[in-house]
Design a protein around this motif. Structure first.
Motif, short mmCIF file in Angstrom:
data_model
loop_
_atom_site.label_atom_id
_atom_site.label_comp_id
_atom_site.label_asym_id
_atom_site.label_seq_id
_atom_site.Cartn_x
_atom_site.Cartn_y
_atom_site.Cartn_z
N LYS A 300 -7.91 -8.33 -5.03
CA LYS A 300 -7.43 -9.63 -5.49
C LYS A 300 -6.82 -9.48 -6.88
CE LYS A 300 -11.03 -12.03 -2.87
NZ LYS A 300 -12.21 -12.92 -2.92
N ALA A 301 -5.89 -10.36 -7.20
CA ALA A 301 -5.26 -10.34 -8.52
C ALA A 301 -6.25 -10.86 -9.56
CB ALA A 301 -4.00 -11.20 -8.51
N SER A 302 -6.51 -10.06 -10.58
CA SER A 302 -7.40 -10.44 -11.67
C SER A 302 -7.08 -9.54 -12.86
CB SER A 302 -8.87 -10.27 -11.27
OG SER A 302 -9.20 -8.90 -11.13
N ARG A 303 -7.64 -9.86 -13.99
CA ARG A 303 -7.44 -9.00 -15.16
C ARG A 303 -7.92 -7.57 -14.87
NH1 ARG A 303 -6.80 -8.48 -20.68
NH2 ARG A 303 -8.40 -7.19 -21.69
N LEU A 304 -9.07 -7.44 -14.20
CA LEU A 304 -9.60 -6.12 -13.89
C LEU A 304 -8.64 -5.32 -13.01
CD1 LEU A 304 -12.02 -4.10 -13.82
CD2 LEU A 304 -12.77 -5.29 -11.75
N THR A 305 -8.18 -5.91 -11.91
CA THR A 305 -7.35 -5.17 -10.97
C THR A 305 -5.93 -4.95 -11.47
OG1 THR A 305 -6.75 -7.18 -9.75
CG2 THR A 305 -8.71 -6.00 -9.02
N GLU A 306 -5.48 -5.79 -12.38
CA GLU A 306 -4.16 -5.58 -12.97
C GLU A 306 -4.17 -4.41 -13.97
OE1 GLU A 306 -1.25 -6.80 -12.30
OE2 GLU A 306 -1.85 -8.36 -10.88
N ARG A 332 0.09 -0.51 -8.40
CA ARG A 332 1.49 -0.14 -8.63
C ARG A 332 1.64 1.16 -9.40
NH1 ARG A 332 1.99 -5.75 -9.40
NH2 ARG A 332 1.92 -5.56 -11.68
N GLU A 333 0.62 1.52 -10.19
CA GLU A 333 0.68 2.79 -10.90
C GLU A 333 0.45 3.98 -9.98
OE1 GLU A 333 -1.08 3.42 -14.69
OE2 GLU A 333 -1.19 1.28 -15.18
N LEU A 334 -0.05 3.72 -8.77
CA LEU A 334 -0.38 4.80 -7.85
C LEU A 334 0.53 4.89 -6.64
CD1 LEU A 334 -4.28 4.35 -7.70
CD2 LEU A 334 -2.96 5.78 -9.27
N VAL A 335 1.00 3.75 -6.14
CA VAL A 335 1.70 3.70 -4.86
C VAL A 335 3.13 3.22 -5.05
CG1 VAL A 335 1.71 2.69 -2.54
CG2 VAL A 335 -0.47 3.20 -3.66
N ASP A 336 4.08 3.99 -4.55
CA ASP A 336 5.48 3.56 -4.53
C ASP A 336 5.74 2.88 -3.19
OD1 ASP A 336 6.06 4.69 -7.03
OD2 ASP A 336 6.41 6.66 -6.12
N ASP A 337 6.00 1.58 -3.21
CA ASP A 337 6.12 0.80 -1.99
C ASP A 337 7.21 1.36 -1.08
OD1 ASP A 337 5.69 -1.28 -0.17
OD2 ASP A 337 7.13 -2.61 -1.16
N GLY A 338 6.84 1.64 0.16
CA GLY A 338 7.78 2.16 1.14
C GLY A 338 8.00 3.66 1.07
N GLU A 339 7.46 4.30 0.02
CA GLU A 339 7.66 5.74 -0.15
C GLU A 339 6.36 6.51 0.05
OE1 GLU A 339 10.56 7.43 -0.81
OE2 GLU A 339 11.51 5.51 -0.35
N THR A 340 5.34 6.14 -0.69
CA THR A 340 4.05 6.83 -0.58
C THR A 340 2.97 5.94 0.02
OG1 THR A 340 3.43 6.22 -2.85
CG2 THR A 340 4.61 8.30 -2.55
N GLY A 341 3.34 4.76 0.42
CA GLY A 341 2.44 3.78 1.01
C GLY A 341 3.15 2.45 1.04
N VAL A 342 2.39 1.39 1.28
CA VAL A 342 3.00 0.05 1.27
C VAL A 342 2.18 -0.87 0.38
CG1 VAL A 342 4.06 0.27 3.55
CG2 VAL A 342 1.76 -0.69 3.35
N LEU A 343 2.87 -1.81 -0.27
CA LEU A 343 2.23 -2.82 -1.10
C LEU A 343 2.51 -4.19 -0.50
CD1 LEU A 343 3.23 -1.53 -4.66
CD2 LEU A 343 1.02 -1.26 -3.53
N PHE A 344 1.56 -5.11 -0.64
CA PHE A 344 1.74 -6.46 -0.12
C PHE A 344 1.23 -7.46 -1.15
CE2 PHE A 344 -2.15 -4.59 1.63
CZ PHE A 344 -3.12 -5.48 1.22
N GLU A 345 1.67 -8.69 -1.03
CA GLU A 345 1.30 -9.75 -1.96
C GLU A 345 -0.22 -9.93 -1.98
OE1 GLU A 345 2.36 -12.59 -4.81
OE2 GLU A 345 3.63 -11.17 -3.72
N PRO A 346 -0.83 -9.92 -3.18
CA PRO A 346 -2.29 -10.09 -3.24
C PRO A 346 -2.71 -11.51 -2.87
CG PRO A 346 -1.36 -10.09 -5.45
CD PRO A 346 -0.22 -9.75 -4.51
N ASP A 347 -3.96 -11.66 -2.47
CA ASP A 347 -4.56 -12.96 -2.16
C ASP A 347 -3.86 -13.69 -1.02
OD1 ASP A 347 -6.47 -12.88 -4.46
OD2 ASP A 347 -4.61 -12.94 -5.63
N ASP A 348 -3.22 -12.94 -0.11
CA ASP A 348 -2.45 -13.55 0.97
C ASP A 348 -2.74 -12.79 2.27
OD1 ASP A 348 -0.55 -14.45 2.78
OD2 ASP A 348 1.05 -14.61 1.29
N PRO A 349 -3.63 -13.30 3.13
CA PRO A 349 -3.95 -12.60 4.37
C PRO A 349 -2.75 -12.38 5.28
CG PRO A 349 -5.58 -14.31 3.92
CD PRO A 349 -4.46 -14.49 2.93
N ASP A 350 -1.82 -13.35 5.31
CA ASP A 350 -0.64 -13.20 6.17
C ASP A 350 0.25 -12.05 5.68
OD1 ASP A 350 -1.42 -15.28 7.81
OD2 ASP A 350 -0.26 -16.79 6.72
N ALA A 351 0.40 -11.93 4.36
CA ALA A 351 1.19 -10.82 3.81
C ALA A 351 0.53 -9.49 4.11
CB ALA A 351 1.37 -11.00 2.31
#
Length: 410
Positions: A300-306, A332-351
């Motif tokens: 989830k998006a939070s100060r800790l996870t950011e 985001r410091e670890l995963v390049d979206d679409g290259e080394t994995g995928v990223l999705f919108e936080p706090d959004d089950p549909d995403a």
């Protein structure tokens, strides 16, 4: 030969992300020719001798207890650890004291280092006031939160050099007014020597869990804290199974959210596709990894996870596993979206569901994603290379000490 004394909250033989990072650092330093030992504070909650070898590494224990009301108790805890560091340093004569968060360890190291004129490096793995909020053990902005933050600032100011595990933590410290030139970066890493080819699928375990060979398996292996977002992953399953009917969710581990997550899964229309294993012995974990197609990290998006980068996605990438993670700063410091994995919108089950569905549908792309991910880990996160960052700073501090200019590092 340079001797480095690591000051730690806890260590092996306890198992945690904290102890595994410590093990990787100390092993890599020993392989590079440094002499290393560790000393733990009063919070190392495990029975054992006063000097204990675990995985070939020597750890000294601080004995006794700190009592009294909050605040005074922690102050006494710092004092006991500082005494233990000083006693060990007088006997073993380390060249550098390398303390690791929390700030209780850092301040104890600073006290001992100043008394004995030994340079102190302080490494921040997370801001513990934010970790307490994320774990449900603290409240943002409380008196305790502000005091912990102030203690961190004091240690950063008084240490001779500082490292953080990611840009988010470093940038935050600079924003507080700390000098950028004093703060180095030592990113989360893995010992690639521990990771060979991914293990073959454990057919016996798959049969035990009722998994067909064609069932896509989404997995999470770790601790069940609220900030990990596993409730969102459970909520994503109906939408995922609408397009991937055979998809399964495998949750391995336990923690504060365990009961609530089990209740949520039981109420889900996909309850039959969600399996909890509970905690499993460390030597058994690889069997479960072998069944997982995609490791999901829906923080989830939070100060800790950011601000903080987790270790688990790196370990998954090193093992040749696919990673899907929420689009927070630490990921985001670890995963390049679409290259080394995928990223999705936080706090959004549909995403989350959409990202997982797209990745499962793109099986043809999996080998290239895995290869790029492992190569990224090799280039940026292999401890065999990353420990050089420490050695450069150690050398600088020792040169300053020999020239009588150690205070210039502060």
């Amino acid at each position: 030969m340079t001797r480095v004394l690591h000051v730690l909250d806890h260590s092996l033989p306890l198992h945690s992300g904290y102890t595994f990072r410590t093990r990787a650092i100390m092993r890599a330093q020993a392989a590079a020719g440094l002499e290393v030992r560790g000393v733990t504070g009063l919070r190392h909650a495990a029975d054992g001798p006063v000097a204990e070898v675990a995985d070939g590494l020597l750890f000294h224990r601080t004995r006794g207890a700190a009592t009294g009301p909050a605040g005074l108790r922690e102050w006494r805890e710092i004092g006991r650890l500082a005494e233990a560091i000083a006693a060990l340093a007088l006997d073993w004569r380390p060249d550098v004291i390398h303390a690791h968060s929390p700030a209780l360890c850092g301040l104890a190291a600073v006290r001992a280092g100043k008394a004995l004129s030994i340079p102190v490096v302080y490494e921040i793995r997370a801001f513990w006031e934010d970790a307490a909020v994320g774990n449900g053990a603290g409240r943002a902005g409380s008196v305790r939160y502000r005091l912990t933050r102030a203690l961190e600032d004091r240690v950063v100011s008084e240490a001779d050099a500082v490292f953080t595990i990611c840009h988010g933590l470093r940038d935050d410290l600079i924003g507080r007014g700390h000098h950028a030139g004093k703060i180095g970066l030592s990113p989360n890493g893995v010992d690639l020597a521990l990771f060979g080819d991914p293990p073959a699928r454990d057919a016996a375990l798959a049969a035990e869990l009722g998994y067909a060979e064609t069932d896509p398996v989404i997995g999470f292996i770790g601790s069940f804290y609220d900030y990990e977002g596993l409730d969102l992953l459970i909520d994503a399953m109906p939408a995922l199974r609408a397009v991937q009917p055979g998809a399964r969710l495998l949750l391995v581990g336990g923690g504060p959210m365990d009961a609530a997550l089990r209740q949520r899964a039981a109420a889900s229309p996909c309850s039959d596709a969600i399996r909890f294993t509970g905690r499993v012995p460390h030597e058994e974990v690889e069997r479960y990894y072998s069944l997982v197609d995609v490791l999901a990290y829906p923080r989830k998006a939070s100060r800790l996870t950011e601000l903080v980068t987790p270790l688990k996605p790196l370990e998954a990438m090193a093992q040749g596993r696919l990673v899907a993670a929420s689009d927070v700063g630490g990921h985001r410091e670890l995963v390049d979206d679409g290259e080394t994995g995928v990223l999705f919108e936080p706090d959004d089950p549909d995403a989350c569901a959409a990202a997982l569905a797209d990745l499962l549908a793109a099986r043809h792309a999996w080998p290239a994603i895995r290869q790029r991910a492992r190569e990224r880990v090799r280039q940026r996160h292999d401890w065999a290379h990353n420990i050089r960052r420490y050695q450069d700073v150690y050398h600088l501090l020792l040169t300053r000490r020999s020239n009588g200019k150690l205070s210039a590092a502060a």
